[in-house]
Design an enzyme around this catalytic site. Structure first.
Site, PDB file in Angstrom:
ATOM      1  N   HIS A  64       0.856  -1.191   0.000  1.00 50.63           N
ATOM      2  CA  HIS A  64       0.000   0.000   0.000  1.00 50.63           C
ATOM      3  C   HIS A  64       0.895   1.245   0.000  1.00 50.63           C
ATOM      4  O   HIS A  64       1.934   1.259   0.674  1.00 50.63           O
ATOM      5  CB  HIS A  64      -0.874  -0.023   1.257  1.00 50.63           C
ATOM      6  CG  HIS A  64      -2.098   0.829   1.177  1.00 50.63           C
ATOM      7  ND1 HIS A  64      -2.062   2.192   0.984  1.00 50.63           N
ATOM      8  CD2 HIS A  64      -3.408   0.516   1.255  1.00 50.63           C
ATOM      9  CE1 HIS A  64      -3.281   2.670   0.979  1.00 50.63           C
ATOM     10  NE2 HIS A  64      -4.116   1.687   1.120  1.00 50.63           N
ATOM     11  N   GLY A 108       0.498  -5.016   1.406  1.00 50.46           N
ATOM     12  CA  GLY A 108      -0.631  -5.191   0.484  1.00 50.46           C
ATOM     13  C   GLY A 108      -0.212  -5.783  -0.850  1.00 50.46           C
ATOM     14  O   GLY A 108      -1.039  -6.321  -1.577  1.00 50.46           O
ATOM     15  N   TYR A 138      -5.222  -4.781  10.052  1.00 48.11           N
ATOM     16  CA  TYR A 138      -5.505  -5.554   8.842  1.00 48.11           C
ATOM     17  C   TYR A 138      -7.000  -5.825   8.756  1.00 48.11           C
ATOM     18  O   TYR A 138      -7.675  -5.994   9.770  1.00 48.11           O
ATOM     19  CB  TYR A 138      -4.723  -6.874   8.879  1.00 48.11           C
ATOM     20  CG  TYR A 138      -4.210  -7.324   7.527  1.00 48.11           C
ATOM     21  CD1 TYR A 138      -3.744  -6.408   6.588  1.00 48.11           C
ATOM     22  CD2 TYR A 138      -4.186  -8.659   7.183  1.00 48.11           C
ATOM     23  CE1 TYR A 138      -3.270  -6.829   5.348  1.00 48.11           C
ATOM     24  CE2 TYR A 138      -3.710  -9.085   5.947  1.00 48.11           C
ATOM     25  CZ  TYR A 138      -3.251  -8.163   5.034  1.00 48.11           C
ATOM     26  OH  TYR A 138      -2.787  -8.572   3.814  1.00 48.11           O
TER      27      TYR A 138
HETATM   28  C1  LCV Z   1       4.991   4.715  -0.076  1.00 46.24           C
HETATM   29  C2  LCV Z   1       7.135   3.906  -0.439  1.00 46.24           C
HETATM   30  C3  LCV Z   1       6.736   2.603  -0.029  1.00 46.24           C
HETATM   31  C4  LCV Z   1       5.382   2.423   0.365  1.00 46.24           C
HETATM   32  N1  LCV Z   1       4.564   3.497   0.335  1.00 46.24           N
HETATM   33  O1  LCV Z   1      14.150   1.813  -1.163  1.00 46.24           O
HETATM   34  O2  LCV Z   1      -0.074  -4.652   4.588  1.00 46.24           O
HETATM   35  S1  LCV Z   1      -0.309  -3.487   5.398  1.00 46.24           S
HETATM   36  O3  LCV Z   1      -1.538  -3.562   6.161  1.00 46.24           O
HETATM   37  O4  LCV Z   1       0.864  -3.109   6.160  1.00 46.24           O
HETATM   38  C5  LCV Z   1      -0.493  -2.146   4.253  1.00 46.24           C
HETATM   39  C6  LCV Z   1      -0.951  -0.919   4.986  1.00 46.24           C
HETATM   40  C7  LCV Z   1       0.763  -1.959   3.513  1.00 46.24           C
HETATM   41  O5  LCV Z   1       0.929  -2.519   2.446  1.00 46.24           O
HETATM   42  O6  LCV Z   1       1.675  -1.072   4.051  1.00 46.24           O
HETATM   43  C8  LCV Z   1       2.935  -0.917   3.318  1.00 46.24           C
HETATM   44  C9  LCV Z   1       3.813  -2.125   3.686  1.00 46.24           C
HETATM   45  N2  LCV Z   1       5.123  -1.961   2.918  1.00 46.24           N
HETATM   46  C10 LCV Z   1       6.285  -1.984   3.563  1.00 46.24           C
HETATM   47  O7  LCV Z   1       6.415  -2.065   4.795  1.00 46.24           O
HETATM   48  C11 LCV Z   1       7.535  -1.807   2.674  1.00 46.24           C
HETATM   49  C12 LCV Z   1       8.028  -0.349   2.836  1.00 46.24           C
HETATM   50  N3  LCV Z   1       9.194  -0.122   1.969  1.00 46.24           N
HETATM   51  C13 LCV Z   1      10.414  -0.623   2.341  1.00 46.24           C
HETATM   52  O8  LCV Z   1      10.593  -1.311   3.354  1.00 46.24           O
HETATM   53  C14 LCV Z   1      11.541  -0.279   1.409  1.00 46.24           C
HETATM   54  O9  LCV Z   1      11.127   0.784   0.575  1.00 46.24           O
HETATM   55  C15 LCV Z   1      11.923  -1.488   0.512  1.00 46.24           C
HETATM   56  C16 LCV Z   1      12.556  -2.602   1.376  1.00 46.24           C
HETATM   57  C17 LCV Z   1      10.690  -2.001  -0.236  1.00 46.24           C
HETATM   58  C18 LCV Z   1      12.963  -0.990  -0.529  1.00 46.24           C
HETATM   59  O10 LCV Z   1      14.001  -0.338   0.188  1.00 46.24           O
HETATM   60  P1  LCV Z   1      15.016   0.602  -0.617  1.00 46.24           P
HETATM   61  O11 LCV Z   1      16.006   1.102   0.387  1.00 46.24           O
HETATM   62  O12 LCV Z   1      15.483  -0.101  -1.844  1.00 46.24           O
HETATM   63  P2  LCV Z   1      13.572   3.042  -0.299  1.00 46.24           P
HETATM   64  O13 LCV Z   1      13.068   2.592   1.016  1.00 46.24           O
HETATM   65  O14 LCV Z   1      14.547   4.178  -0.332  1.00 46.24           O
HETATM   66  O15 LCV Z   1      12.279   3.431  -1.183  1.00 46.24           O
HETATM   67  C19 LCV Z   1      12.409   4.234  -2.358  1.00 46.24           C
HETATM   68  C20 LCV Z   1      11.277   5.234  -2.296  1.00 46.24           C
HETATM   69  O16 LCV Z   1      10.026   4.540  -2.318  1.00 46.24           O
HETATM   70  C21 LCV Z   1       9.244   4.921  -1.191  1.00 46.24           C
HETATM   71  C22 LCV Z   1      10.250   5.320  -0.141  1.00 46.24           C
HETATM   72  O17 LCV Z   1       9.630   6.172   0.804  1.00 46.24           O
HETATM   73  C23 LCV Z   1      11.292   6.028  -0.991  1.00 46.24           C
HETATM   74  O18 LCV Z   1      10.768   7.311  -1.281  1.00 46.24           O
HETATM   75  P3  LCV Z   1      11.779   8.602  -1.165  1.00 46.24           P
HETATM   76  O19 LCV Z   1      12.821   8.346  -2.220  1.00 46.24           O
HETATM   77  O20 LCV Z   1      10.880   9.753  -1.445  1.00 46.24           O
HETATM   78  O21 LCV Z   1      12.329   8.567   0.253  1.00 46.24           O
HETATM   79  N4  LCV Z   1       8.435   3.809  -0.737  1.00 46.24           N
HETATM   80  C24 LCV Z   1       8.838   2.554  -0.532  1.00 46.24           C
HETATM   81  N5  LCV Z   1       7.835   1.804  -0.086  1.00 46.24           N
HETATM   82  N6  LCV Z   1       4.906   1.239   0.742  1.00 46.24           N
HETATM   83  N7  LCV Z   1       6.279   4.947  -0.480  1.00 46.24           N
END
Ligand code: LCV
Length: 259
Positions: A64, A108, A138
């Protein structure tokens, strides 16, 4: 700039989620492009759909779009939430949707993958279900999807730890159909799609809907519904929910205090 690449050939439709700057975070905009593509495929009588990210990605979907979650006081995963709309659109599409998965699948994103009918993953794929990491309540549709896919102890482990599980474990659990090497996965998936396309589309559409209806056939009394809604409200009205969103924005581990 489009967030997807859409192709249709030989009754097979392909949707490539291509918002790489945000790791295919499931924003309303990305979801709208996917559901529009599905509507177009339905009009073209497409008989199999492949849902994927570009070849070689590190992240299939980051789940999400956290920046689009409501600030609190409102169900973040209600009926009309775009992610819920997408899950239903996949489940109700009248032909099989095959998830071709490379990279990490988060939150999600797992539910979108699990909404697909057949899942084929590359060896390095991981699946992490993360509401507990964000302090998100959830929804029961997501819980039921999980209960239908994997044994309860594993569903609890994934939900309570929010830690990724590898494709090898997902395969052992029956959560995915195949693991295929990255260099062969596209040909393999298209081979599956070709088998489906050669069969009766009406028979397949009816069986897919029968399976969806039976898998979701659970008695839900008004008391049960209201109790679950009340429990979830406690979470999305909590300061922990606020902390989960703030910690994500501030790129730091959350500090939950249980209130
Ligand atoms: C907005 C993002 C996101 C993101 N949203 O790259 O299932 S539930 O109920 O929890 C539901 C509510 C849900 O689905 O929640 C989201 C669950 N997703 C996560 O927990 C994964 C969150 N993301 C990460 O942990 C990392 O981004 C990963 C491991 C996927 C990749 O890490 P990496 O270091 O390669 P960054 O974190 O730097 O991400 C690059 C850009 O994408 C945005 C993040 O904020 C960053 O933006 P900026 O460059 O502006 O800082 N991003 C990543 N995931 N779910 N934005």
């Amino acid at each position: 700039m489009s967030l997807t690449i859409i192709e249709a050939q030989d009754a097979i439709g392909t949707i490539v989620m291509n918002h790489l700057q945000k790791h295919n975070a499931l924003s309303g905009a990305l979801i709208a492009e996917i559901t529009t593509a599905l509507d177009s495929f339905r009009a073209q009588n497409i008989r199999a759909v492949v849902l994927r990210a570009p070849a070689g990605v590190k992240v299939w979907s980051a789940g999400h779009d956290v920046s689009e979650l409501p600030e609190g006081g409102r169900d973040p995963l209600g009926w009309n939430d775009p992610l819920r709309v997408l899950v239903r659109a996949i489940q109700e599409f009248p032909a099989p949707v095959i998830a071709l998965i490379e990279g990490g699948v988060w939150g999600g994103g797992c539910e979108v993958a699990m909404a697909c009918d057949i899942l084929v993953a590359a060896p390095g794929v991981t699946f992490a279900i993360t509401p507990a990491k964000l302090g998100v309540p959830y929804n029961i549709g997501g819980i039921l999807t999980l209960m239908n896919m994997i044994p309860l102890p594993v569903a609890k482990e994934m939900l309570f730890t929010a830690q990724p599980i590898p494709a090898s474990q997902a395969l052992n659990l029956g959560m995915i159909n195949y693991i295929q090497p990255a260099e062969a996965i596209e040909t393999f998936v298209h081979g599956l799609a070709a088998h489906i396309v050669a069969n009766s589309p009406l028979s397949i559409a009816v069986m897919k809907e029968e399976l969806r209806l039976l898998a979701s056939a659970h008695a839900m009394t008004p008391e049960l519904f209201e109790r679950i809604q009340g429990l979830r409200r406690v979470v999305y009205d909590s300061t922990d929910y606020q902390e989960g969103l703030l910690a994500f924005r501030e790129k730091r581990p959350p500090r939950f205090n249980g209130s």
